[in-house]
Design an enzyme around this catalytic site. Structure first.
Site, PDB file in Angstrom:
ATOM      1  CG  HIS A   1       5.640 -43.082 -90.347  1.00  0.00           C
ATOM      2  ND1 HIS A   1       4.587 -43.323 -89.489  1.00  0.00           N
ATOM      3  CD2 HIS A   1       5.067 -42.657 -91.500  1.00  0.00           C
ATOM      4  CE1 HIS A   1       3.442 -43.044 -90.096  1.00  0.00           C
ATOM      5  NE2 HIS A   1       3.722 -42.631 -91.321  1.00  0.00           N
TER       6      HIS A   1
ATOM      7  CG  HIS B   1       3.528 -42.549 -80.520  1.00  0.00           C
ATOM      8  ND1 HIS B   1       3.451 -41.524 -81.451  1.00  0.00           N
ATOM      9  CD2 HIS B   1       3.652 -43.696 -81.238  1.00  0.00           C
ATOM     10  CE1 HIS B   1       3.516 -42.034 -82.672  1.00  0.00           C
ATOM     11  NE2 HIS B   1       3.638 -43.356 -82.568  1.00  0.00           N
TER      12      HIS B   1
ATOM     13  CE  LYS C   1       9.136 -42.761 -86.835  1.00  0.00           C
ATOM     14  NZ  LYS C   1       7.976 -42.630 -85.942  1.00  0.00           N
TER      15      LYS C   1
ATOM     16  CG  HIS D   1       6.416 -47.675 -83.053  1.00  0.00           C
ATOM     17  ND1 HIS D   1       6.478 -47.851 -84.409  1.00  0.00           N
ATOM     18  CD2 HIS D   1       5.771 -46.502 -82.873  1.00  0.00           C
ATOM     19  CE1 HIS D   1       5.878 -46.842 -85.020  1.00  0.00           C
ATOM     20  NE2 HIS D   1       5.441 -46.011 -84.098  1.00  0.00           N
TER      21      HIS D   1
ATOM     22  CG  HIS E   1       4.185 -48.468 -88.922  1.00  0.00           C
ATOM     23  ND1 HIS E   1       4.649 -47.727 -89.986  1.00  0.00           N
ATOM     24  CD2 HIS E   1       4.024 -47.598 -87.896  1.00  0.00           C
ATOM     25  CE1 HIS E   1       4.752 -46.472 -89.625  1.00  0.00           C
ATOM     26  NE2 HIS E   1       4.384 -46.365 -88.355  1.00  0.00           N
TER      27      HIS E   1
ATOM     28  CG  HIS F   1      -1.286 -39.995 -88.679  1.00  0.00           C
ATOM     29  ND1 HIS F   1       0.058 -39.735 -88.538  1.00  0.00           N
ATOM     30  CD2 HIS F   1      -1.432 -41.326 -88.487  1.00  0.00           C
ATOM     31  CE1 HIS F   1       0.698 -40.872 -88.298  1.00  0.00           C
ATOM     32  NE2 HIS F   1      -0.191 -41.845 -88.258  1.00  0.00           N
TER      33      HIS F   1
ATOM     34  CG  ASP G   1       2.193 -46.828 -83.707  1.00  0.00           C
ATOM     35  OD1 ASP G   1       2.516 -45.742 -83.192  1.00  0.00           O
ATOM     36  OD2 ASP G   1       1.893 -46.938 -84.907  1.00  0.00           O
TER      37      ASP G   1
ATOM     38  CG  HIS H   1       6.313 -39.610 -88.250  1.00  0.00           C
ATOM     39  ND1 HIS H   1       5.270 -39.088 -88.986  1.00  0.00           N
ATOM     40  CD2 HIS H   1       5.785 -40.631 -87.521  1.00  0.00           C
ATOM     41  CE1 HIS H   1       4.160 -39.762 -88.709  1.00  0.00           C
ATOM     42  NE2 HIS H   1       4.454 -40.706 -87.823  1.00  0.00           N
TER      43      HIS H   1
END
Length: 567
Positions: free
Chosen positions: A246, A136, A217, A134, A272, A320, A360, A219
């Site tokens: 996600h 980024h 992915k 995970h 998660h 976010h 993450d 999201h």
């Protein structure tokens, strides 16, 4: 026959069968289950020691000998906790057994010759390199931070400090995928990229896999709707790649039942899965009971402590792109942070319902703390819940195997790379991490990539010996120059391999294809395959698994923390 005491033997050759070691400053104890070396024939390097010409070293040419032998190491892996000599040939593990000179020694399974380098494993623990699924890719400096913590494989997406990458682990589109693959050529880390999976038609997804993405992915910030889920999984089935998801925190396009239905029984990796990192509020945690769901945690909630809830709100707002002056944004953030589900996550890890643990990175998680947080969780659960079935008052071997599987073999199986990495087994890439037991899980001593030393805790380069301070982590020869290209891997899809993107992009690293991503289920998650029936009370957030309330107190003190770090 002359004999030595267990203590003297352990001091000379490391622990043997029946000896026990404490892991760092935790309450976790391991016991050596088997010793593959031969008593009286142990090999050890040094002045007056065994590995000398005509003694433990044979006369044979390099084609018949190991390139490197790690002597008398304690191995911790999903398959066992054993003592052995580990041999490496052409960058891969060639033998786990007894190394030496077969001309004069019995029981030799791997030959030491003039062309063999020795790494002393006496008193050391060796594990497979960690796999963080995970990531980024917000900044390239993460890679060094992860490597120095014992992680040797990173899977995720991003393009740097772009707003989309701050929130989502996606490298969107063929152009960005090509540029990122060219960039990661420069780093001593195995890497696989995930493309953006949010689309209701397959064309824009398939072209990303063809460009080199090893998976897609989904999201919520890009819109994880049932249509997007269905389309993305269809492309994955067609290309034998994995999907990570996600889910929809706000329940805008459906509830957790809607998302589970959209999976249609197809394999998927849920990120998660507790929900603080994102996902259907408040009950995405239910997904870990599904046979087709491969659930993971991210490390900011690992383990549940007195500080966990307080730090999450600010992290969420930043990651976010939320505005603290907007009430709806605050409500969105607060809906994800639930004491009850975070507490239940601890227990679900301990029972093997959550199969993996990842970071993450820079998007609520800490890239250098995957391994630390895993063992802190294991220690907290032992302290609060006692022994697991299969463990004894002498050792925690089963619990240790369960937890190490969460960041080694299970993420490798999930993302189709377990044929290459993820465990210490013959034929696999020699990505190995060395730990002194007192520093286990916290500060590795050596990190091998593809059989060569890529990083180490190294003293002053101007000193007369390697150990004087300042000792800190530094890249070694496999982590610089052409050594990187020959000791690290780039993972790509089969369709990208068919298109020969390595040559088309001018890549120099070795490439490996991901495979067997679609036929796996929760039952394939080693030591972590429990599928409980979970319900979450929509008002109290209490988590019930197979009729039992899952709750625990937050930790006030953790091991592997201030004792090891000044800052």
């Amino acid at each position: 026959m002359a004999k030595v005491s267990r203590q003297a033997y352990a001091e000379m050759f490391g622990p043997t069968t029946g000896d026990r070691l404490r892991l760092a400053d935790t309450g976790l104890m391991i016991e050596v289950e088997k010793d593959f070396t031969v008593y009286g024939e142990e090999v050890k390097f040094g002045g007056g020691k065994v590995i000398r010409d005509g003694m433990g070293q044979s006369q044979r040419e390099s084609k018949d000998c190991a390139d490197t032998v790690i002597t008398n190491a304690v191995i911790i892996d999903h398959w066992g906790i054993v003592k052995a000599d580990i041999s490496i040939k052409n960058g891969r593990i060639s033998n786990i057994g007894k190394a030496g000179n077969p001309d004069i020694q019995p029981g030799i399974t791997s030959v030491i010759g003039p062309g063999t380098e020795i790494i002393a494993g006496e008193g050391m623990i060796v594990t497979a390199g960690g796999i963080d699924t995970h990531i980024h890719f917000i900044c390239p400096q993460q890679i060094e931070e992860a490597l120095m913590s014992g992680v040797t494989t990173m899977i995720g997406g991003g393009t740097g400090p772009a707003t989309g990458t701050f929130a989502t682990t996606c490298t969107p589109g063929p152009w960005h995928i090509q540029r990122m693959l060219q960039s990661i050529d420069a780093y001593p880390m195995n890497i696989g990229l995930l493309g953006k999976g949010n689309a209701s038609l397959p064309g824009g997804l398939r072209e990303q896999v063809d460009a080199g993405a090893i998976g897609l992915k989904l999201h919520e910030d890009w819109g994880t709707t049932p249509a997007a889920i269905d389309c993305c999984l269809g492309v994955a089935d067609d290309t034998d790649t994995q999907v990570a998801i996600h889910t929809d925190t706000l329940n805008e396009s459906g509830f957790v039942e809607t998302t589970l239905a959209a999976f249609k029984g197809r394999t998927i990796h849920t990120y998660h899965t507790e929900g603080a990192g994102g996902g259907h509020a408040p009950d995405i945690i239910r997904a870990c009971g599904e046979s087709n769901v491969l659930p993971s945690s991210t490390n900011p909630t690992r383990p549940f402590t007195v500080n966990t809830l307080d730090e999450h709100l600010d992290m969420l707002m930043v990651c976010h792109h939320l505005d603290a002056s907007i009430a709806e944004d605050i409500a969105f953030a607060e809906s994800r942070i639930r004491r009850e589900t975070i507490a239940a996550e601890d227990i679900l890890h301990d029972l093997g319902a959550f199969s993996m643990l990842s970071s993450d990175s820079q998007a609520m998680g800490r890239v250098g703390e995957v391994i630390i947080r895993t063992w802190q969780t294991a220690d907290k659960m032992k302290a609060q819940r006692g022994l697991l079935p299969g463990d004894t008052n002498r050792n925690d071997n089963f619990r240790v195997k369960r937890y190490i599987s969460k960041y080694t073999i299970n993420p490798a199986i999930t993302h189709g790379i377990s044929h290459v990495v993820g465990s210490i087994e013959v034929g696999k890439y020699a990505d190995l991490v060395f730990w002194k037991p007192a520093f286990f899980g916290v500060k590795p001593s050596l990190i091998l990539k593809g059989g060569s030393i890529a990083a180490a805790a190294m003293g002053d380069p101007n000193a007369s010996i390697p150990t004087p301070q300042p000792v800190h982590y530094r890249n070694m020869f496999a982590g610089i120059g052409q050594g990187i290209r020959h000791s690290s891997l780039t993972f790509i899809s089969q369709s990208a391999m068919n298109a020969n993107i390595r040559d088309a992009y001018g890549l120099e690293k070795q490439v490996e294809v991901v495979k067997n991503c679609r036929s796996i289920t929760k039952a394939d998650m080693i030591h972590n395959d429990w599928q409980p029936n979970i319900t979450v009370d929509p008002e109290t957030y209490q988590v019930i698994a197979n009729g039992e309330l899952l709750t625990c107190e937050p930790a006030k003190v953790l091991p592997m923390a201030q004792r090891y770090f000044l800052f």
